[in-house]
Design a protein around this motif. Structure first.
Motif, PDB file in Angstrom:
ATOM      1  N   PRO A   9     -10.089 -28.438 -24.793  1.00 48.13           N
ATOM      2  CA  PRO A   9      -8.668 -28.675 -25.009  1.00 48.13           C
ATOM      3  C   PRO A   9      -8.276 -30.063 -24.533  1.00 48.13           C
ATOM      4  CG  PRO A   9      -9.023 -26.493 -24.087  1.00 48.13           C
ATOM      5  CD  PRO A   9     -10.329 -27.201 -24.047  1.00 48.13           C
ATOM      6  N   ARG A  10      -7.513 -30.775 -25.347  1.00 48.29           N
ATOM      7  CA  ARG A  10      -7.232 -32.172 -25.063  1.00 48.29           C
ATOM      8  C   ARG A  10      -6.225 -32.342 -23.947  1.00 48.29           C
ATOM      9  NH1 ARG A  10      -3.704 -36.197 -26.450  1.00 48.29           N
ATOM     10  NH2 ARG A  10      -4.630 -38.268 -26.602  1.00 48.29           N
ATOM     11  N   LYS A  11      -5.197 -31.526 -23.901  1.00 54.81           N
ATOM     12  CA  LYS A  11      -4.109 -31.735 -22.958  1.00 54.81           C
ATOM     13  C   LYS A  11      -4.050 -30.607 -21.947  1.00 54.81           C
ATOM     14  CE  LYS A  11      -2.475 -35.326 -25.299  1.00 54.81           C
ATOM     15  NZ  LYS A  11      -2.371 -36.665 -24.758  1.00 54.81           N
ATOM     16  N   GLY A  12      -3.046 -30.681 -21.104  1.00 51.83           N
ATOM     17  CA  GLY A  12      -2.808 -29.590 -20.178  1.00 51.83           C
ATOM     18  C   GLY A  12      -3.070 -29.991 -18.746  1.00 51.83           C
ATOM     19  N   SER A  13      -2.689 -29.125 -17.822  1.00 56.10           N
ATOM     20  CA  SER A  13      -2.903 -29.371 -16.414  1.00 56.10           C
ATOM     21  C   SER A  13      -4.367 -29.181 -16.078  1.00 56.10           C
ATOM     22  CB  SER A  13      -2.050 -28.408 -15.579  1.00 56.10           C
ATOM     23  OG  SER A  13      -2.382 -27.080 -15.897  1.00 56.10           O
ATOM     24  N   VAL A  14      -4.794 -29.737 -14.952  1.00 55.94           N
ATOM     25  CA  VAL A  14      -6.181 -29.664 -14.552  1.00 55.94           C
ATOM     26  C   VAL A  14      -6.314 -28.833 -13.297  1.00 55.94           C
ATOM     27  CG1 VAL A  14      -6.730 -31.888 -15.568  1.00 55.94           C
ATOM     28  CG2 VAL A  14      -5.990 -31.791 -13.197  1.00 55.94           C
ATOM     29  N   ALA A  15      -7.492 -28.283 -13.104  1.00 50.87           N
ATOM     30  CA  ALA A  15      -7.744 -27.495 -11.913  1.00 50.87           C
ATOM     31  C   ALA A  15      -7.874 -28.418 -10.712  1.00 50.87           C
ATOM     32  CB  ALA A  15      -9.010 -26.672 -12.096  1.00 50.87           C
ATOM     33  N   ARG A  16      -7.706 -27.849  -9.531  1.00 50.19           N
ATOM     34  CA  ARG A  16      -7.806 -28.617  -8.295  1.00 50.19           C
ATOM     35  C   ARG A  16      -9.236 -29.086  -8.096  1.00 50.19           C
ATOM     36  NH1 ARG A  16      -6.770 -32.177  -4.882  1.00 50.19           N
ATOM     37  NH2 ARG A  16      -6.582 -31.677  -2.686  1.00 50.19           N
ATOM     38  N   ARG A  17      -9.414 -30.390  -7.927  1.00 45.37           N
ATOM     39  CA  ARG A  17     -10.732 -30.955  -7.689  1.00 45.37           C
ATOM     40  C   ARG A  17     -10.638 -31.979  -6.569  1.00 45.37           C
ATOM     41  NH1 ARG A  17     -13.281 -32.729 -13.356  1.00 45.37           N
ATOM     42  NH2 ARG A  17     -14.967 -33.272 -11.937  1.00 45.37           N
ATOM     43  N   GLU A  18     -11.777 -32.339  -6.015  1.00 47.00           N
ATOM     44  CA  GLU A  18     -11.784 -33.300  -4.928  1.00 47.00           C
ATOM     45  C   GLU A  18     -11.261 -34.646  -5.412  1.00 47.00           C
ATOM     46  OE1 GLU A  18     -12.404 -32.964  -1.724  1.00 47.00           O
ATOM     47  OE2 GLU A  18     -12.601 -30.806  -2.082  1.00 47.00           O
ATOM     48  N   PRO A  19     -10.277 -35.238  -4.706  1.00 45.67           N
ATOM     49  CA  PRO A  19      -9.741 -36.539  -5.122  1.00 45.67           C
ATOM     50  C   PRO A  19     -10.766 -37.643  -4.952  1.00 45.67           C
ATOM     51  CG  PRO A  19      -8.861 -35.911  -2.975  1.00 45.67           C
ATOM     52  CD  PRO A  19      -9.623 -34.719  -3.483  1.00 45.67           C
ATOM     53  N   ASP A  20     -10.655 -38.626  -5.838  1.00 42.46           N
ATOM     54  CA  ASP A  20     -11.542 -39.785  -5.835  1.00 42.46           C
ATOM     55  C   ASP A  20     -13.009 -39.388  -5.881  1.00 42.46           C
ATOM     56  OD1 ASP A  20      -9.810 -41.847  -6.098  1.00 42.46           O
ATOM     57  OD2 ASP A  20      -9.654 -42.287  -3.963  1.00 42.46           O
ATOM     58  N   LEU A 135      -9.499 -37.792 -15.171  1.00 42.84           N
ATOM     59  CA  LEU A 135      -9.758 -38.552 -16.394  1.00 42.84           C
ATOM     60  C   LEU A 135     -10.812 -37.908 -17.283  1.00 42.84           C
ATOM     61  CD1 LEU A 135      -9.855 -42.190 -14.970  1.00 42.84           C
ATOM     62  CD2 LEU A 135      -7.990 -41.103 -16.230  1.00 42.84           C
ATOM     63  N   GLU A 136     -11.520 -36.903 -16.782  1.00 44.87           N
ATOM     64  CA  GLU A 136     -12.625 -36.336 -17.544  1.00 44.87           C
ATOM     65  C   GLU A 136     -12.202 -35.832 -18.922  1.00 44.87           C
ATOM     66  OE1 GLU A 136     -16.489 -33.589 -16.710  1.00 44.87           O
ATOM     67  OE2 GLU A 136     -14.569 -32.821 -16.001  1.00 44.87           O
ATOM     68  N   PRO A 137     -11.169 -34.980 -19.037  1.00 42.89           N
ATOM     69  CA  PRO A 137     -10.805 -34.514 -20.389  1.00 42.89           C
ATOM     70  C   PRO A 137     -10.332 -35.643 -21.296  1.00 42.89           C
ATOM     71  CG  PRO A 137      -9.166 -33.827 -18.780  1.00 42.89           C
ATOM     72  CD  PRO A 137     -10.318 -34.359 -18.004  1.00 42.89           C
ATOM     73  N   VAL A 138      -9.692 -36.661 -20.711  1.00 42.83           N
ATOM     74  CA  VAL A 138      -9.238 -37.801 -21.507  1.00 42.83           C
ATOM     75  C   VAL A 138     -10.435 -38.536 -22.105  1.00 42.83           C
ATOM     76  CG1 VAL A 138      -7.874 -39.921 -21.490  1.00 42.83           C
ATOM     77  CG2 VAL A 138      -7.280 -38.036 -19.952  1.00 42.83           C
ATOM     78  N   ILE A 139     -11.434 -38.793 -21.254  1.00 43.02           N
ATOM     79  CA  ILE A 139     -12.614 -39.537 -21.693  1.00 43.02           C
ATOM     80  C   ILE A 139     -13.442 -38.718 -22.677  1.00 43.02           C
ATOM     81  CG2 ILE A 139     -14.800 -40.525 -20.898  1.00 43.02           C
ATOM     82  CD1 ILE A 139     -13.327 -41.365 -18.336  1.00 43.02           C
ATOM     83  N   ILE A 140     -13.576 -37.427 -22.417  1.00 44.60           N
ATOM     84  CA  ILE A 140     -14.330 -36.562 -23.328  1.00 44.60           C
ATOM     85  C   ILE A 140     -13.711 -36.598 -24.724  1.00 44.60           C
ATOM     86  CG2 ILE A 140     -14.844 -34.156 -23.901  1.00 44.60           C
ATOM     87  CD1 ILE A 140     -15.304 -33.661 -20.945  1.00 44.60           C
ATOM     88  N   ASP A 141     -12.403 -36.453 -24.793  1.00 42.16           N
ATOM     89  CA  ASP A 141     -11.732 -36.420 -26.091  1.00 42.16           C
ATOM     90  C   ASP A 141     -11.787 -37.775 -26.785  1.00 42.16           C
ATOM     91  OD1 ASP A 141     -11.093 -33.773 -25.704  1.00 42.16           O
ATOM     92  OD2 ASP A 141      -9.142 -34.196 -24.833  1.00 42.16           O
ATOM     93  N   ALA A 142     -11.599 -38.847 -26.014  1.00 38.79           N
ATOM     94  CA  ALA A 142     -11.604 -40.185 -26.607  1.00 38.79           C
ATOM     95  C   ALA A 142     -12.984 -40.538 -27.157  1.00 38.79           C
ATOM     96  CB  ALA A 142     -11.161 -41.216 -25.573  1.00 38.79           C
ATOM     97  N   ILE A 143     -14.039 -40.199 -26.419  1.00 42.46           N
ATOM     98  CA  ILE A 143     -15.395 -40.474 -26.897  1.00 42.46           C
ATOM     99  C   ILE A 143     -15.711 -39.604 -28.107  1.00 42.46           C
ATOM    100  CG2 ILE A 143     -17.848 -40.204 -26.330  1.00 42.46           C
ATOM    101  CD1 ILE A 143     -17.246 -41.171 -23.540  1.00 42.46           C
ATOM    102  N   GLY A 144     -15.278 -38.342 -28.076  1.00 43.42           N
ATOM    103  CA  GLY A 144     -15.516 -37.458 -29.213  1.00 43.42           C
ATOM    104  C   GLY A 144     -14.876 -37.963 -30.483  1.00 43.42           C
ATOM    105  N   ILE A 145     -13.707 -38.581 -30.370  1.00 39.38           N
ATOM    106  CA  ILE A 145     -13.024 -39.131 -31.542  1.00 39.38           C
ATOM    107  C   ILE A 145     -13.697 -40.416 -32.013  1.00 39.38           C
ATOM    108  CG2 ILE A 145     -10.859 -40.182 -32.327  1.00 39.38           C
ATOM    109  CD1 ILE A 145      -9.399 -38.231 -30.474  1.00 39.38           C
ATOM    110  N   GLU A 146     -14.194 -41.214 -31.076  1.00 39.80           N
ATOM    111  CA  GLU A 146     -14.792 -42.504 -31.414  1.00 39.80           C
ATOM    112  C   GLU A 146     -16.158 -42.363 -32.078  1.00 39.80           C
ATOM    113  OE1 GLU A 146     -15.034 -46.687 -31.607  1.00 39.80           O
ATOM    114  OE2 GLU A 146     -13.339 -45.363 -31.152  1.00 39.80           O
TER     115      GLU A 146
END
Length: 222
Positions: A9-20, A135-146
């Motif tokens: 899924p391209r959008k939406g909230s993300v689960a809690r993960r370790e910052p940085d 940024l992971e879902p953003v990068i996954i979707d952008a690379i998939g489109i490219e």
């Protein structure tokens, strides 16, 4: 979230993960005053494949982030480039190849309780979680489109020979196959089965004998 399919899924909230950590950025130091900016230069190592069936960023590849984070009224605006090596299989000749991909991101991560968050569906915008952005879902979707659905090892790849399957790139310009038109296949069999050695003189003699025999028969009838 599976990184190998490129269909998460391209959008939406993300689960809690370790910052940085990995693709997750802690943006508390950026603050929320509109116009505040921060440069981000980071190199990450992928732990899962990112891309499509025939081509993608392999596991263990280095992904280079060259981004700018800017606080705006509705959230954090992320712009910049993401570059990574890719590996794939040519859709014409089926040979493996390597290349690289570079994408430009422009994405807003909405603040909690912002107007953007309240007026958009989860699938229509990215959200911040605990002062972090993923940024992971953003990068996954952008690379998939490219990436192309039918990748090629070279733009002019000639593919495989339809008759023997050899790669045309190594077959050479003289590579060819003698293909007999099926309409003449019967004549070829007839020629092979015909008696004699195929000498023109023999054919002429046979025709002459037949003509002489016909003339003799006609004389006798008279």
């Amino acid at each position: 979230m599976p990184a190998g399919s490129g269909s998460a899924p391209r959008k939406g909230s993300v689960a809690r993960r370790e910052p940085d950590a990995a693709f997750v950025l802690d943006v508390r130091s950026l603050g929320r005053r509109a116009g505040t900016m921060r440069e981000l230069h980071r190199t990450l190592t992928t732990v899962e494949r990112i891309g499509l069936d025939l081509v993608g960023v392999p596991v263990g590849a280095e992904v280079v982030l060259d981004l700018q984070l800017q606080a705006v009224s509705e959230g954090v605006l992320v712009t910049g480039t993401v570059s990574a090596p890719i590996e794939g299989e040519c859709s014409r000749c089926l040979e493996p190849f390597t290349d690289s991909v570079s994408i430009y991101l422009t994405e807003l991560f909405a603040y909690p309780d912002s107007t953007t968050e309240q007026t958009t569906d989860d699938d229509d915008s990215y959200r911040m979680v605990d002062d972090t952005i993923d940024l992971e879902p953003v990068i996954i979707d952008a690379i998939g489109i490219e990436l192309p659905l039918q990748p090629l090892c070279t733009p002019d790849c000639a593919g495989l020979c339809a008759e023997c399957g050899v790669r045309m790139a190594i077959a050479g310009s003289e590579h060819s196959h003698e293909i007999l038109d099926p309409r003449w296949a019967g004549l070829a069999k007839f020629a092979t089965a015909s008696p004699g050695n195929g000498s023109p003189d023999e054919g002429a003699a046979t025709a002459a004998d037949q003509s002489a025999e016909m003339a003799s028969n006609m004389t006798e009838e008279k």
